[in-house]
Design a protein around this motif. Sequence first.
Motif, PDB file in Angstrom:
ATOM      1  N   ARG A  90       0.833  -1.198   0.000  1.00 39.47           N
ATOM      2  CA  ARG A  90       0.000   0.000   0.000  1.00 39.47           C
ATOM      3  C   ARG A  90       0.874   1.258   0.000  1.00 39.47           C
ATOM      4  N   TYR A  91       1.975   1.227   0.757  1.00 36.64           N
ATOM      5  CA  TYR A  91       2.893   2.358   0.808  1.00 36.64           C
ATOM      6  C   TYR A  91       3.533   2.590  -0.566  1.00 36.64           C
ATOM      7  N   GLU A  92       4.005   1.533  -1.193  1.00 37.64           N
ATOM      8  CA  GLU A  92       4.617   1.662  -2.511  1.00 37.64           C
ATOM      9  C   GLU A  92       3.608   2.122  -3.562  1.00 37.64           C
ATOM     10  N   LYS A  93       2.378   1.627  -3.454  1.00 36.50           N
ATOM     11  CA  LYS A  93       1.333   2.043  -4.390  1.00 36.50           C
ATOM     12  C   LYS A  93       1.037   3.531  -4.243  1.00 36.50           C
ATOM     13  N   SER A  94       1.020   4.016  -3.011  1.00 37.29           N
ATOM     14  CA  SER A  94       0.762   5.447  -2.803  1.00 37.29           C
ATOM     15  C   SER A  94       1.914   6.291  -3.344  1.00 37.29           C
ATOM     16  N   ILE A  95       3.139   5.788  -3.232  1.00 42.49           N
ATOM     17  CA  ILE A  95       4.289   6.501  -3.789  1.00 42.49           C
ATOM     18  C   ILE A  95       4.178   6.561  -5.314  1.00 42.49           C
ATOM     19  N   TYR A  96       3.820   5.456  -5.945  1.00 39.92           N
ATOM     20  CA  TYR A  96       3.674   5.430  -7.404  1.00 39.92           C
ATOM     21  C   TYR A  96       2.557   6.361  -7.870  1.00 39.92           C
ATOM     22  N   LYS A  97       1.442   6.387  -7.123  1.00 42.20           N
ATOM     23  CA  LYS A  97       0.347   7.294  -7.478  1.00 42.20           C
ATOM     24  C   LYS A  97       0.789   8.743  -7.374  1.00 42.20           C
ATOM     25  N   ALA A  98       1.533   9.058  -6.331  1.00 35.31           N
ATOM     26  CA  ALA A  98       2.021  10.431  -6.159  1.00 35.31           C
ATOM     27  C   ALA A  98       2.951  10.815  -7.303  1.00 35.31           C
ATOM     28  N   GLN A  99       3.821   9.909  -7.703  1.00 37.17           N
ATOM     29  CA  GLN A  99       4.720  10.196  -8.820  1.00 37.17           C
ATOM     30  C   GLN A  99       3.942  10.396 -10.119  1.00 37.17           C
ATOM     31  N   ARG A 100       2.941   9.558 -10.339  1.00 36.93           N
ATOM     32  CA  ARG A 100       2.109   9.695 -11.534  1.00 36.93           C
ATOM     33  C   ARG A 100       1.390  11.042 -11.527  1.00 36.93           C
ATOM     34  N   ASN A 101       0.892  11.445 -10.379  1.00 35.40           N
ATOM     35  CA  ASN A 101       0.164  12.704 -10.283  1.00 35.40           C
ATOM     36  C   ASN A 101       1.082  13.912 -10.471  1.00 35.40           C
ATOM     37  N   VAL A 102       2.320  13.809 -10.024  1.00 38.58           N
ATOM     38  CA  VAL A 102       3.278  14.899 -10.263  1.00 38.58           C
ATOM     39  C   VAL A 102       3.539  15.035 -11.756  1.00 38.58           C
ATOM     40  N   VAL A 103       3.700  13.926 -12.437  1.00 28.77           N
ATOM     41  CA  VAL A 103       3.912  13.963 -13.889  1.00 28.77           C
ATOM     42  C   VAL A 103       2.683  14.551 -14.578  1.00 28.77           C
ATOM     43  N   LEU A 104       1.498  14.221 -14.092  1.00 29.13           N
ATOM     44  CA  LEU A 104       0.262  14.744 -14.666  1.00 29.13           C
ATOM     45  C   LEU A 104       0.173  16.265 -14.491  1.00 29.13           C
ATOM     46  N   CYS A 105       0.514  16.753 -13.313  1.00 25.85           N
ATOM     47  CA  CYS A 105       0.495  18.205 -13.059  1.00 25.85           C
ATOM     48  C   CYS A 105       1.525  18.923 -13.926  1.00 25.85           C
ATOM     49  N   ALA A 106       2.709  18.365 -14.020  1.00 24.48           N
ATOM     50  CA  ALA A 106       3.751  18.980 -14.845  1.00 24.48           C
ATOM     51  C   ALA A 106       3.337  18.975 -16.322  1.00 24.48           C
ATOM     52  N   ALA A 107       2.727  17.893 -16.759  1.00 26.25           N
ATOM     53  CA  ALA A 107       2.280  17.812 -18.153  1.00 26.25           C
ATOM     54  C   ALA A 107       1.192  18.842 -18.437  1.00 26.25           C
ATOM     55  N   ALA A 108       0.293  19.055 -17.489  1.00 28.91           N
ATOM     56  CA  ALA A 108      -0.770  20.050 -17.685  1.00 28.91           C
ATOM     57  C   ALA A 108      -0.174  21.439 -17.865  1.00 28.91           C
ATOM     58  N   CYS A 109       0.780  21.795 -17.033  1.00 23.08           N
ATOM     59  CA  CYS A 109       1.407  23.125 -17.135  1.00 23.08           C
ATOM     60  C   CYS A 109       2.232  23.262 -18.410  1.00 23.08           C
ATOM     61  N   LEU A 110       3.020  22.243 -18.728  1.00 23.74           N
ATOM     62  CA  LEU A 110       3.867  22.315 -19.918  1.00 23.74           C
ATOM     63  C   LEU A 110       3.054  22.331 -21.212  1.00 23.74           C
ATOM     64  N   LEU A 111       2.005  21.542 -21.268  1.00 20.27           N
ATOM     65  CA  LEU A 111       1.175  21.534 -22.473  1.00 20.27           C
ATOM     66  C   LEU A 111       0.429  22.848 -22.634  1.00 20.27           C
TER      67      LEU A 111
END
Length: 129
Positions: A81-102
Motif C-alpha cells: 500500500r505504501y509503494e502504491k501510494s508513492i507510485y500514485k504520487a509520482q504519476r500525479n506529479v507527472v500529470l500536473c507537470a504535463a498540464a502546465c507544460l502543455l
Amino acid sequence: MALQWIILSYVVAVEAAIALLLTLPAPKLLKSRVVSLISILLQPAMGIVPFAAFQLLDIYWKNEHRLMCTSEVCTAAERDRYEKSIYKAQRNVVLCAAACLLYWFVFRLCKYYKEIQKLEEAEKKLKDQ
C-alpha cells in the motif's frame, strides 16, 4: 479526491489534442480560424495552472506527512500500500507537470502563429508599396 485527478487527466488529454491540432499542416484560412478559437479559449483555460500548482502542493504536503513503512515491522500488505501510494504520487506529479507544460506549449504555438501572421501582413504591405 479522485475526481480532481480525472479532471486533470482529461485536461491534459485535451491540451495534447489541441497541440497536435496546431502542429498539423492545414490551409491558412482554416489554421488562422483554429488558432483564433484556441486563443480565445486559452484565457479561461489559464485556471489549470494554479489548479495543478495546488495539486502539487497537496502532493508535497501528503508526502511530508506520510507514514513511512520501511522497517521489518510492516506487513507485506502495508508495504504494498505504501509503494502504491508513492507510485500514485509520482504519476500525479507527472500529470500536473504535463498540464502546465502543455498549456505553455499551446500558448506559445498560438503566439508564434499570430506573430507569423503579423510579419506576413507587414511583408505584404511593404511589397505593395
